[in-house]
Design an enzyme around this catalytic site. Structure first.
Site, PDB file in Angstrom:
ATOM      1  N   GLU A 344     -34.998 -62.166 -10.294  1.00 28.50           N
ATOM      2  CA  GLU A 344     -36.286 -62.794 -10.578  1.00 28.50           C
ATOM      3  C   GLU A 344     -36.461 -64.156  -9.903  1.00 28.50           C
ATOM      4  OE1 GLU A 344     -34.204 -61.073 -12.812  1.00 28.50           O
ATOM      5  OE2 GLU A 344     -35.015 -61.634 -14.773  1.00 28.50           O
ATOM      6  N   ASN A 345     -35.358 -64.840  -9.624  1.00 28.00           N
ATOM      7  CA  ASN A 345     -35.471 -66.171  -9.034  1.00 28.00           C
ATOM      8  C   ASN A 345     -35.733 -66.143  -7.536  1.00 28.00           C
ATOM      9  OD1 ASN A 345     -32.750 -65.144  -9.006  1.00 28.00           O
ATOM     10  ND2 ASN A 345     -32.069 -67.109  -8.220  1.00 28.00           N
TER      11      ASN A 345
END
Length: 520
Positions: A344-345
């Site tokens: 997700e980052n």
């Protein structure tokens, strides 16, 4: 002279006469500003030598966007400068809240923050304690929604509809934002407007803008064009665009023209102030390494779950693996297939944990662990990452749970009044019907309480979103109308054994088989 001005602007130079002073008629920058030494090529971006001067006009009660993901890519020098200015009553918007003695945790210790808007608290017990004691307002927001709210704010879009959070406290309202000192909620979240589009329900989320954005880049030129390094781009990039004043600290400032234009991540139009940081600790929140010779996996409960979960991978698949048991399943991906692991980052193409000498503070996964990437990997900002998620471009998401209902409702982010982790990206990851959702978890709690239940009693992460449940005892398929079907059973257990430790009824597949395991 006019011709000279034009030539200088094209070459990124400053004429010797008549071109000093601030941009667009603004006065020259304050004393700590290196504008007295050199302004940017466009006479707009102000260069500072002292971080305290760069943030000294952030007033009490201001709203501030703070970049980073965990401790990766945080603006260390600018946060330190806020400690010196002693500004108070801040509303801080950030994906996470650092740790107790670093990053935003330092501002929490000095009680300079009044309200935090974030997606995840885990890793900072101080923030959790202050919140539960009624000393801090905390607005928890799904990570992808947070990224999109910031992106929308920078794009001038006042609000948007999203599937993320439908059927949860995010949509229904009532999530605690501030507690009384007696433990009762004093302020709760408001319900969201819901609209049906294309036969599905979406909730309305408002954009986020701020007075200031504090951002950490890797390199910038004197015009204010910025480049980020690896996974340190995360929330920094969209935050550059959503504030009245954006202050960027970088590790290196270079001459205009040093970057090929196509390599620039954030163009100068979004940057107001620029400073070269004097010191970077670049602390790693979860240093995770592998040995040259990997240990033979233990035959325990977690390994049993992981080795079954690894059978969900298919060649060419794009997959996201949650913190804990799910991410360990990557250790058992067959060498005969390629699986593109998403984080997700802002990473696509995660590799194994690094060897000790390969550790890079700018390269982490969503669990804030140090990682590597495989050949062909890519990095991008958090808003781009969640466009992949919500858009259904992932084939599989695998995550843990506190509870799962027989119809596929999922709860995995908080225990009201006791445990406040935050939902992180989980609500986004389960929001697309195009993505298969697999839950990996132990069958019961340590207290032998049911985790597979008729109805979740904890706040939901997603409604009717789970497709398969894998525990150390069994595998269930989930039908959103018919409920659970037992399809695999661990050797030595009976159907009656599973009934005793499962908190709801289920049907048994006529093709029930022993629980499968990938070869080690």
């Amino acid at each position: 002279m006019a011709a000279l001005r034009l030539l200088c602007s094209r070459l990124g130079l400053r004429a010797r006469a008549g071109l000093s002073g601030g941009a667009r008629g603004r006065p020259a920058a304050p004393g700590g500003c290196a504008c007295s030494l050199a302004t940017s090529a466009r006479l707009r971006v102000q260069l500072y030598s002292d971080p305290a001067e760069a943030v000294k006009d952030i007033a009490d009660g201001a709203t501030v966007l703070v970049g980073g993901f965990g401790l990766c890519g945080i603006p260390e020098n600018l946060i330190g400068a806020l400690l010196k200015t002693r500004v108070k009553g801040l509303t801080v918007v950030s994906n996470t809240v650092g740790v107790e003695d670093h990053g935003l945790g330092l501002l929490l210790r000095t009680r300079q923050i009044r309200r935090i808007v974030c997606s995840f608290v885990g890793g900072n017990p101080l923030c959790e304690r202050q919140f539960l004691a009624g000393e801090l307002e905390l607005e928890l927001t799904p990570q992808g929604t947070l990224a999109e709210r910031i992106r929308a704010g920078g794009a001038g879009v006042p609000a948007f509809y999203t599937r993320t959070g439908y059927g949860t406290l995010v949509q229904e309202g009532g999530a605690p934002i501030r507690y009384h000192d007696d433990g009762h909620p004093a302020v709760t979240s408001k319900p969201r407007e819901v609209r049906e589009l294309g036969g599905r329900h979406f909730l309305l989320e408002e954009a986020i803008t701020a007075d200031f954005a504090l951002v950490k880049g890797w390199q910038a030129d004197r015009a204010g064009n910025v480049i980020f390094r690896k996974s340190a781009r995360n929330f920094n990039e969209p935050m550059c665009k959503a504030a009245d004043t954006t202050v960027v600290e970088v590790e290196e400032i270079v001459d205009v023209g040093s970057f090929p234009p196509e390599d620039i991540h954030v163009p100068s139009i979004y940057v107001d102030r620029l400073i070269k940081g004097k010191h970077y600790e670049k602390r790693i929140e979860r240093l995770t390494v592998r040995e040259e010779e990997e240990e033979k996996p233990r035959d325990d409960t977690r390994t049993r779950i992981i080795k079954r979960a690894a059978l969900e991978f298919e060649d060419g698949m794009y997959a996201n693996l949650g913190i804990g048991i799910p991410v360990l399943a990557s250790n058992f991906i067959s060498p005969d297939i390629t699986v593109h692991l998403h984080s997700e980052n802002g990473v696509l193409g995660l590799g194994p944990f690094p060897l000790k000498e390969e550790v890079d503070a700018d390269l982490i996964n969503a669990g804030k662990q140090t990682v590597t990437v495989i050949r062909g990997a890519s990095f991008f900002a958090s808003d781009e990452s969640f466009a992949m998620v919500r858009g259904g471009h992932l084939h599989l998401t695998m995550l843990g749970a506190m509870q799962v209902s027989k119809y596929g409702d999922l709860a995995n982010w908080m225990i009201p009044g006791k445990k406040v982790n935050g939902m992180g990206g989980a609500m986004d990851l389960v929001s697309s019907p195009k993505t298969k959702v697999v839950v990996t978890m132990e069958h019961s709690t340590k207290a032998k309480e049911h985790k597979i239940v008729d109805k979740c009693t904890l706040p939901l992460t997603g409604k009717q979103c789970v497709n398969r449940i894998i525990t150390e005892k069994a595998v269930f398929d989930v039908d959103k109308m018919k409920g659970l079907t037992l399809i695999e059973l661990w050797e030595g257990l009976t159907v009656d054994d599973i009934k005793k430790c499962t908190g709801c009824a289920f049907t048994v597949s006529p093709n029930l088989r022993p629980m499968q395991q990938i070869a080690a």
